[in-house]
Enzyme design. Sequence first.
Site, mmCIF file in Angstrom:
data_model
loop_
_atom_site.group_PDB
_atom_site.id
_atom_site.type_symbol
_atom_site.label_atom_id
_atom_site.label_comp_id
_atom_site.label_asym_id
_atom_site.label_seq_id
_atom_site.Cartn_x
_atom_site.Cartn_y
_atom_site.Cartn_z
ATOM 1 N N TYR A 4 28.081 52.488 100.570
ATOM 2 C CA TYR A 4 29.141 52.537 99.556
ATOM 3 C C TYR A 4 29.543 51.105 99.210
ATOM 4 O O TYR A 4 29.799 50.295 100.095
ATOM 5 C CB TYR A 4 30.343 53.317 100.097
ATOM 6 C CG TYR A 4 31.543 53.311 99.176
ATOM 7 C CD1 TYR A 4 31.665 54.242 98.153
ATOM 8 C CD2 TYR A 4 32.549 52.370 99.333
ATOM 9 C CE1 TYR A 4 32.763 54.239 97.309
ATOM 10 C CE2 TYR A 4 33.656 52.355 98.487
ATOM 11 C CZ TYR A 4 33.747 53.287 97.484
ATOM 12 O OH TYR A 4 34.838 53.269 96.639
ATOM 13 N N HIS A 5 29.629 50.799 97.918
ATOM 14 C CA HIS A 5 29.862 49.431 97.457
ATOM 15 C C HIS A 5 31.356 49.180 97.269
ATOM 16 O O HIS A 5 31.990 49.768 96.392
ATOM 17 C CB HIS A 5 29.128 49.200 96.138
ATOM 18 C CG HIS A 5 28.840 47.755 95.846
ATOM 19 N ND1 HIS A 5 29.830 46.794 95.811
ATOM 20 C CD2 HIS A 5 27.674 47.107 95.580
ATOM 21 C CE1 HIS A 5 29.277 45.625 95.529
ATOM 22 N NE2 HIS A 5 27.979 45.784 95.395
ATOM 23 N N GLY A 6 31.942 48.314 98.098
ATOM 24 C CA GLY A 6 33.331 47.919 97.921
ATOM 25 C C GLY A 6 33.480 46.890 96.815
ATOM 26 O O GLY A 6 32.502 46.467 96.190
#
Length: 369
Positions: free
Chosen positions: A165-167
């Site tokens: 998951y890309h913050g």
Amino acid sequence: MLTTKPLSISMPTVPKPVHDDLYEKNVTAWMMTTQDKILSETERLCEMVLNSTQTALDWVSQYVDLDYMMWIKWLMSPIIITFVILPCIILLLIYVSSLILYIYKAHRKRLIRRLATYVEQGDFWLGGREIVATLWDAHAWLWHGYELWGLENLPTEGGFMLLYYHGAIPVDYYYMVARVLLLKETMIHSVVDKFLFKVPGMKIILEAFCCTPGTVDTCAEQLAEGKILGLAPGGVYEAQFGDNEYKILWRERLGFARAALKANVPILPVFTENVREAFRVFPFGNRFFYWLFEKTRLPLRPVFGGFPVKLRTHIGEPIYPEPGMTPEEMRDQCKESLERIIAQHQRIPGSIFRGIFDRLFNKPRSHSD
């Protein structure tokens, strides 16, 4: 002879519109009165601010000569630069050097062994990667109390894909790459956006840590060679438009699924608790920044943060390709698995303060609150 008069047909009178002249005059008068009131109130407020500012300046000027202070500031600027700013830069470099030496002292045996391996294998970047990874791992431990759970899920043979998951800024992924390199002595190859190669000073880091823009064919080739590949299907879009609700924003991305199916390798979902609390995007102007993103494909939405929240990365169980599986089915399985990990380990909505409190108190492996 009788004469007949023409018949006169009386038409019904059309009612006057409600918005007659009197109404228009009243509305116009009311609008003008309201505008005058707003302007007068604004002028009065501006006068109050100006008067208060002037009063404050008059009071300060009784004790301080402002012109003299401005002259002193101009006169002292070279001295401040020479005696304060530049020495502080040198002092900062000294402390960074000290930190590097402390890290070397703690990890010297492993670093020497890896450097010897570099000499034998001819891997130019091996020693540099080890030093940088050790520095980042120290920062992860010091600032975020970083933990990596699920290393036992990593396959011991063959290539595989880590789907994360890309913050807003994927510092958690940097920490994971560094920790896996130090613990497993294995390099994670990363698929990154092409614009990063145009950022000054970034190319050498991307080259050293095996980062490429990646296509379906090149990714499948690397996976078939037994390499570990890390990527975020949401990419820059997920980084810029995600929030503390932790919704997965992959849109219609299928390239990663095609590459995994083509190479016949498993995919492991990866998620880090509180990654959206460490750094956040500017919470206003969503439509404008979306329009800007569609025009440029660049992450131009401002990012703020660096908060010392607890970061825990969870590596899920591998999802293996099945005979006859389509890219859509593989994508959906990966998305569902990642959503389960988020629901199990992440408080929603995320909270910066609770993320900081997690540094102080231990918590179970899953959230029920």
